[in-house]
Design an enzyme around this catalytic site. Structure first.
Site, PDB file in Angstrom:
ATOM      1  N   GLU A 111       0.813  -1.227   0.000  1.00  0.00           N
ATOM      2  CA  GLU A 111       0.000   0.000   0.000  1.00  0.00           C
ATOM      3  C   GLU A 111       0.842   1.271   0.000  1.00  0.00           C
ATOM      4  OE1 GLU A 111      -2.024   1.324   3.384  1.00  0.00           O
ATOM      5  OE2 GLU A 111      -0.189   1.335   4.547  1.00  0.00           O
ATOM      6  N   HIS A 127      -4.113   3.146   2.262  1.00  0.00           N
ATOM      7  CA  HIS A 127      -3.647   3.935   1.104  1.00  0.00           C
ATOM      8  C   HIS A 127      -4.030   3.303  -0.240  1.00  0.00           C
ATOM      9  CE1 HIS A 127      -1.523   6.743   3.606  1.00  0.00           C
ATOM     10  NE2 HIS A 127      -0.817   5.780   4.182  1.00  0.00           N
ATOM     11  N   HIS A 179      -4.909  -5.178   8.239  1.00  0.00           N
ATOM     12  CA  HIS A 179      -4.183  -3.909   8.166  1.00  0.00           C
ATOM     13  C   HIS A 179      -4.774  -2.973   9.217  1.00  0.00           C
ATOM     14  CE1 HIS A 179      -1.470  -1.365   5.810  1.00  0.00           C
ATOM     15  NE2 HIS A 179      -2.308  -0.381   6.093  1.00  0.00           N
ATOM     16  N   HIS A 190       0.518  -2.527   8.578  1.00  0.00           N
ATOM     17  CA  HIS A 190       0.185  -1.100   8.737  1.00  0.00           C
ATOM     18  C   HIS A 190       1.098  -0.347   9.698  1.00  0.00           C
ATOM     19  CE1 HIS A 190      -1.986   2.691   8.972  1.00  0.00           C
ATOM     20  NE2 HIS A 190      -2.134   2.540  10.276  1.00  0.00           N
TER      21      HIS A 190
HETATM   22 FE   LIG Z   1      -1.429   1.549   6.294  1.00  0.00          FE
HETATM   23 FE   LIG Z   2       1.804   0.950   5.422  1.00  0.00          FE
END
Ligand SMILES: [Fe+2]
Ligand SMILES: [Fe+2]
Length: 254
Positions: free
Chosen positions: A39, A68, A148, A173
């Site tokens: 991401e 994202h 995430h 994440h």
């Molecule tokens: Fe993230």
């Molecule tokens: Fe990330």
């Protein structure tokens, strides 16, 4: 069978590291299947066609995303072109893309599900109910879940929630690898966060001076991707002939 999960790939340097190293990692760890969270592959936010092609050509089988996902509009086209890229399942109904994918590997059907958390994150549907509704109908031998999320509590809870119904629940994440990898009592492999693949000398992959200044001054400014050597964080999960996990090991390659 050994499955490699690669932590959030940050920037072109992170993607380049995967591109250069994956061949050797696959040999060294006898890897059959690779999942990578990407991401942040495009200048820290989102993914472009160039990033996706680099990772997939390097040997990544499935790319997962996160908060994202839609930062670069290329992704809509990649979804249309059936790239093996998934976005969180529990995004609002009607969101482009799929929340899970099933791929064949060595005679086994491997499902990968992507979820996003709700604690200290943007609003989304409930990840627990979304995965519960979906997981029973998935026809696969092996199910990997990339959760995430920010809060360790939410991630731990989801691990236990899916114990026995998913093969592996791994977190992404935070970009910081946790040391709590384990096999849960009903044989789900679990880790709160697998870490990041990007510049080592950084704050979560970004230039540390900018990050420090933002904390000190409270004035918003744009992050920039750090430079210098990268590390590749992830896990390798080993499965037996019954598709049950027997081992989960962290990797941290510099
Ligand atoms: Fe993230
Ligand atoms: Fe990330």
């Amino acid at each position: 069978m050994n499955i490699l999960c690669i932590g959030d790939v940050v920037g072109h340097t992170g993607a380049e590291m995967v591109s250069c190293q994956l061949k050797y990692i696959k040999q060294d760890y006898d890897i059959d299947f690779v999942i990578a969270n990407a991401e942040n592959a495009a200048t820290g936010n989102g993914i472009t066609k160039e990033n996706a092609d680099l990772l997939l050509n390097a040997g990544v089988d499935v790319i997962t995303m996160g908060n994202h996902t839609f930062s670069k509009k290329d992704i809509i086209k990649l979804f249309d072109e059936k790239y093996p890229i998934i976005r969180p399942l529990n995004m609002q109904r009607g969101t482009p893309g799929a929340g899970y994918i099933i791929k064949n590997c060595a005679g086994r059907r491997i499902a990968v599900i992507n979820l996003i958390g709700r604690v200290y994150m943007q609003p989304s549907d409930c990840p627990f109910l979304a995965v519960k509704d979906c997981i029973g109908s998935i026809d696969a031998d092996i199910i990997f879940v990339d959760f995430h999320a920010e809060a360790t509590s939410e991630k731990k809870a989801l691990g236990y929630f899916l114990d026995g119904s998913a093969t592996c629940v791994f977190g992404t994440h935070t970009h910081v690898q946790t040391a709590d990898e384990c096999l849960l009592s009903k044989k789900t492999a679990y880790i709160t966060d697998i870490g990041m693949t990007g510049p080592c000398n950084s704050v979560l992959g970004m230039k540390k001076d900018i990050s420090i200044r933002k904390f000190v001054t409270m004035i918003n400014e744009r992050y920039e991707i750090a430079e210098g050597n990268c590390s590749l964080n992830g896990i390798v999960v080993s499965l037996n002939s019954d598709n049950l996990p027997v081992k989960i090991n962290r990797i941290n390659i510099k």
